[in-house]
Scaffold this motif. Structure first.
Motif, PDB file in Angstrom:
ATOM      1  N   SER A  72       2.189  -0.905  -8.703  1.00 47.05           N
ATOM      2  CA  SER A  72       2.372   0.531  -8.452  1.00 47.05           C
ATOM      3  C   SER A  72       1.639   1.001  -7.202  1.00 47.05           C
ATOM      4  N   LEU A  73       1.158   0.067  -6.358  1.00 48.84           N
ATOM      5  CA  LEU A  73       0.496   0.436  -5.095  1.00 48.84           C
ATOM      6  C   LEU A  73       1.503   1.108  -4.176  1.00 48.84           C
ATOM      7  N   ARG A  74       1.198   2.350  -3.778  1.00 52.82           N
ATOM      8  CA  ARG A  74       2.169   3.127  -3.002  1.00 52.82           C
ATOM      9  C   ARG A  74       2.204   2.738  -1.526  1.00 52.82           C
ATOM     10  N   ASP A  75       1.046   2.401  -0.980  1.00 53.70           N
ATOM     11  CA  ASP A  75       0.985   2.116   0.457  1.00 53.70           C
ATOM     12  C   ASP A  75       0.503   0.681   0.673  1.00 53.70           C
ATOM     13  N   PRO A  76       1.429  -0.294   0.739  1.00 54.82           N
ATOM     14  CA  PRO A  76       1.029  -1.696   0.870  1.00 54.82           C
ATOM     15  C   PRO A  76       0.205  -1.983   2.127  1.00 54.82           C
ATOM     16  N   LYS A  77       0.280  -1.093   3.133  1.00 56.37           N
ATOM     17  CA  LYS A  77      -0.476  -1.333   4.379  1.00 56.37           C
ATOM     18  C   LYS A  77      -1.975  -1.209   4.123  1.00 56.37           C
ATOM     19  N   ARG A  78      -2.354  -0.459   3.057  1.00 59.42           N
ATOM     20  CA  ARG A  78      -3.768  -0.204   2.809  1.00 59.42           C
ATOM     21  C   ARG A  78      -4.323  -1.147   1.750  1.00 59.42           C
TER      22      ARG A  78
END
Lengths: 188, 179
Positions: A72-78
């Motif tokens: 459920s991680l919304r921002d994979p870049k972070r």
């Protein structure tokens, strides 16, 4: 992390790809994730925990949390900042209070090592490692995050729940204290 | 952060690694993330659907093949469909029981898929029979609403998965051999 160093843009893209593969349920991606992040996360925990065993126990719980939350991680870049956020949250839950509030006597198991020989102090990881053990938990934490990871001041602030200004002043103070400790160590 | 600071961070974290004597326990715990050993209660949880699945497969397929020739084709197909679902339950749950552990990624996905197909088939079967009996119309409407809701959830998930797959392809193209 064992891979050769990359420019930060490529590194962020590689981390984003890794988190997308994990979200897809790719088993080899999960194994890569653990292999890449185990060492820096364990280092962070060992600098904060009272013992090696405590750090290891918390790290196991961290992976459990990461495994259930990463889909459920919304921002994979972070990914990096997110992993440290999870790690800190799990650690706080484990000890029942904020790291800085922990009685310093409890942290006495960070060994009283002799200072390393040679090297150029602040540039030498062995000196910095030794010096970190002499600092209070609050300074140690912000320095470990600063040295270990490609986190911006804002990310460190979000992680610790403090404004960017406070991060800067805490970091400056911590670096000053570390310099003093290293000077004293060199003169021993 | 430049290369030097990245290397510094790596050499710093290398100075405090996991004690080799404690490594095995830690690795075992990590393996447990992917493969959960079944407890006695866990075994029962998979034994029951496995047995029921086998009974369903044998029972429904026998009915489908031995029904009188006047039985509509649709009914036979429905019975065979239910028999297949039963066989799927038997195979998936039986495999988990034989292994004594469940793969938390792959096996869970299989179990969810069979549950979804079984639910959808129940809805279709109910709808089928409701066409010929007006008193079942409220049930039919409810089934249609349920199917629409499930369809919306499914499509939303598929769109999200497609976005992630597309982004993954873009990143692989950008990173090339470095991946």
């Amino acid at each position: 992390m064992s891979e050769p160093s990359q420019p930060s843009g490529l590194k962020n893209q590689a981390q984003e790809l890794l988190s997308l593969r994990c979200k897809r349920g790719d088993r080899s991606a999960w194994e890569e994730l653990v292999a890449q992040w185990e060492r820096p996360l364990f280092y962070y925990l060992r600098r904060m925990a009272a013992s090696h065993d405590e750090a290891l126990l918390v790290l196991q719980d961290v992976w459990l949390q990461v495994f259930s939350s990463l889909p459920s991680l919304r921002d994979p870049k972070r990914l990096g900042a997110w992993l440290y956020t999870i790690t800190r949250r799990v650690f706080i839950r484990h000890i029942g209070r904020l790291p800085g509030e922990r009685v310093e006597q409890e942290l006495s198991s960070i060994p009283e090592d002799e200072p390393p020989q040679g090297g150029t102090r602040e540039d030498d990881s062995e000196w910095v490692h030794w010096g970190l053990g002499k600092l209070a938990a609050v300074q140690r934490e912000v320095l470990v995050l600063f040295f270990l990871e490609d986190l911006s001041l804002k990310e460190i602030g979000d992680l610790l729940g403090i404004p960017v200004g406070t991060v800067k002043s805490r970091l400056n103070k911590a670096r000053g204290l570390l310099r003093e400790v290293l000077n004293q160590g060199e003169s021993q | 952060m430049n290369d030097e600071s990245v290397k510094f961070g790596q050499s710093l974290s290398a100075l405090q690694s996991i004690d080799p004597d404690k490594r095995q326990g830690y690795d075992d715990a990590l393996r447990g993330l992917f493969q959960a050993k079944l407890s006695a209660w866990g075994r029962l949880r998979y034994l029951l659907p496995s047995v029921c699945g086998l009974v369903m497969a044998l029972g429904m397929s026998t009915l489908a093949l031995t029904e009188p020739s006047s039985t509509p084709l649709g009914t036979r197909l429905m019975l065979l469909g239910i028999a297949l679902i039963g066989a799927a339950w038997f195979v998936i749950c039986g495999r988990i029981l034989l292994k004594g552990s469940i793969d938390l990624v792959a096996d869970k996905r299989r179990v969810s898929s069979v549950a979804l197909v079984f639910t959808a088939l129940q809805v279709v079967a109910f709808s089928w029979f409701a066409w010929s009996d007006a008193s079942l119309l409220p049930g039919l409407i409810l089934s249609v609403v349920f199917v629409i809701l499930a369809g919306v959830v499914f499509i939303t998930q598929e769109i999200r998965s497609s976005e992630l797959r597309l982004r993954e392809q873009q990143l692989r193209a950008l990173l090339g051999d470095r991946v």
